[in-house]
Design an enzyme around this catalytic site. Structure first.
Site, PDB file in Angstrom:
ATOM      1  N   CYS A 149       0.684  -1.180  -0.176  1.00 49.00           N
ATOM      2  CA  CYS A 149      -0.146   0.309   0.282  1.00 49.00           C
ATOM      3  C   CYS A 149       1.299   1.427  -0.052  1.00 49.00           C
ATOM      4  O   CYS A 149       1.205   1.616  -1.074  1.00 49.00           O
ATOM      5  CB  CYS A 149      -1.084  -0.051   1.099  1.00 49.00           C
ATOM      6  SG  CYS A 149      -2.571   0.964   0.446  1.00 49.00           S
ATOM      7  N   HIS A 262      -3.676  -4.703   0.212  1.00 47.83           N
ATOM      8  CA  HIS A 262      -3.206  -5.427   1.651  1.00 47.83           C
ATOM      9  C   HIS A 262      -3.519  -7.035   2.125  1.00 47.83           C
ATOM     10  O   HIS A 262      -4.643  -7.638   2.748  1.00 47.83           O
ATOM     11  CB  HIS A 262      -4.493  -4.468   2.856  1.00 47.83           C
ATOM     12  CG  HIS A 262      -3.803  -3.150   2.722  1.00 47.83           C
ATOM     13  ND1 HIS A 262      -3.042  -2.780   3.571  1.00 47.83           N
ATOM     14  CD2 HIS A 262      -4.440  -2.651   2.314  1.00 47.83           C
ATOM     15  CE1 HIS A 262      -2.348  -1.787   3.800  1.00 47.83           C
ATOM     16  NE2 HIS A 262      -3.442  -1.712   3.016  1.00 47.83           N
ATOM     17  N   GLU A 264      -2.269  -8.927   4.231  1.00 50.71           N
ATOM     18  CA  GLU A 264      -1.912  -9.613   5.540  1.00 50.71           C
ATOM     19  C   GLU A 264      -3.703  -8.780   6.423  1.00 50.71           C
ATOM     20  O   GLU A 264      -3.467  -9.457   7.342  1.00 50.71           O
ATOM     21  CB  GLU A 264      -0.939  -8.340   6.207  1.00 50.71           C
ATOM     22  CG  GLU A 264      -1.400  -7.304   6.744  1.00 50.71           C
ATOM     23  CD  GLU A 264      -1.323  -6.026   5.650  1.00 50.71           C
ATOM     24  OE1 GLU A 264      -0.933  -6.009   3.923  1.00 50.71           O
ATOM     25  OE2 GLU A 264      -2.078  -4.887   5.955  1.00 50.71           O
TER      26      GLU A 264
END
Ligand SMILES: *[C@@H]1O[C@H](CO)[C@@H](O)[C@H](O)[C@H]1NC(C)=O
Length: 343
Positions: A149, A262, A264
């Site tokens: 990001c 993202h 994660e």
């Protein structure tokens, strides 16, 4: 049934004796090779460590600290790295540069997190670490970088030497698809070992989480020689106004991957309403983590084990910030002199 039991015991006892007789060495404890399982590939590092750069602020909208020297790492990045078999050393961005350099020498790869800061010391430190990543690879190590990001956006600015290169996009709190670039070669990229079923789903279903206001369009990207020389585009995505931006890139000559999305969050963040949490979405998290850490296992860096222990993120405790129902669920918070400078 009961009458068969003694017979069964008899038969199994007989089988055990007869197999021991047939293969009398099999049970001898003095044969060391029987319990010795050598590493499958002696060239790989099975104890990889990843450096994660902290971001200015407390990550919890000043609920934990207003100190000007505070910085944080969302715990989701740490869990993401740990889930694939690596440990984390925090690279606290406002520590003295010589400490940061020493810590960089303890890791096998670096992760740039999401966030919002694009200037000042943080920008300069990210730029400096990026140069070090390239230097380590140029010097013969295999030293991966995963930029997520904001990390993607900072690399775009650094590589083009143009701090105004980014364009506005409407992609905050949006689950999205990935449009795979036609004819793109996935060999050596994060998608190489994705199950093909999952790749198909990622182009049809909204399996990746976007949370950004900036990005770069494929047109602007392709018109920029610096970006094209460094990266190839793997995917694009559409924002909420159907404007297309570049969402995944892979460096041509370095183990450097940047994603606007993202990976994660799917498995480890709960504070934004649109984060996908389906089984397929979790597989996306796991496949990206496995790719990144498999790259770090190729790093030749074998730092002093005690120095690693002295600097691991286990020397810090995360704070629970998710009760407010927005933002990160857990954050590691650092003040400039919380660095454990035992080096
Ligand atoms: C930080 O400052 C804000 C605004 O003054 C305040 O609401 C908040 O409680 C402060 N946070 C801490 C941890 O002191």
């Amino acid at each position: 049934m009961r009458i068969y039991l003694p017979i069964l015991l008899l038969i199994s006892g007989f089988l055990a004796i007869s197999s021991a007789n047939r293969n009398p060495t099999a049970l001898l404890p003095s044969e060391p090779q029987l319990t010795n399982c050598p590493a499958p590939d002696g060239d790989l590092n099975y104890r990889p460590v990843i450096g994660i750069v902290s971001h200015p602020g407390d990550g919890a909208k000043s609920r934990f600290s207003n100190a000007s020297d505070v910085s944080y790492i969302a715990a989701s990045y740490v869990k993401f790295v740990e889930s694939a078999g690596a440990r984390v050393i925090p690279l606290i961005y406002n520590e003295p540069p010589e400490i940061l350099i020493q810590k960089l020498n303890l890791v096998n790869g670096v992760l740039f997190t999401g966030g919002s800061s694009k200037k000042g010391l943080y920008f300069e430190v990210v730029k400096g670490i990026f140069q070090k990543v390239l230097e380590k690879n140029d010097a013969g190590d295999h030293f991966p970088l995963l930029a997520i990001c904001l990390g993607f956006e900072l690399l775009t600015m650094i590589i083009t030497k143009d701090n105004n290169i980014l364009e506005g996009f409407n992609a905050a709190n949006q689950a999205s698809k990935l449009q795979f670039v036609e004819g793109a070669n996935f060999e050596g990229t994060l998608f190489q070992r994705f199950p093909s079923e999952l790749l198909k789903k990622m182009s049809k279903d909204c399996l990746v989480m976007q949370n950004h206001h900036y990005g770069i369009s494929p047109e602007k990207f392709r018109a920029n020689a610096d970006l094209c020389n460094f990266f190839k585009i793997l995917t694009t995505s559409a924002d909420q106004d159907n404007k297309i931006y570049v969402s995944t890139v892979q460096a041509e000559h370095y183990p450097v991957t940047a994603v606007q999305w993202h990976p994660e969050k799917n498995a480890f963040e709960w504070g934004l309403s649109e984060i996908p949490h389906t089984e397929d979405a979790i597989l996306v998290t796991q496949n990206v983590a496995n790719y990144f850490i498999s790259e770090a296992r190729k790093s030749l860096n074998r730092p002093d084990a005690q120095e690693v222990l002295n600097n691991l993120i286990y020397n810090y405790s995360p704070s629970y910030s998710g009760k407010s129902g927005s933002g990160f669920d857990e954050v590691y918070i650092f003040t400039q002199n919380s660095g454990l400078s035992s080096l």
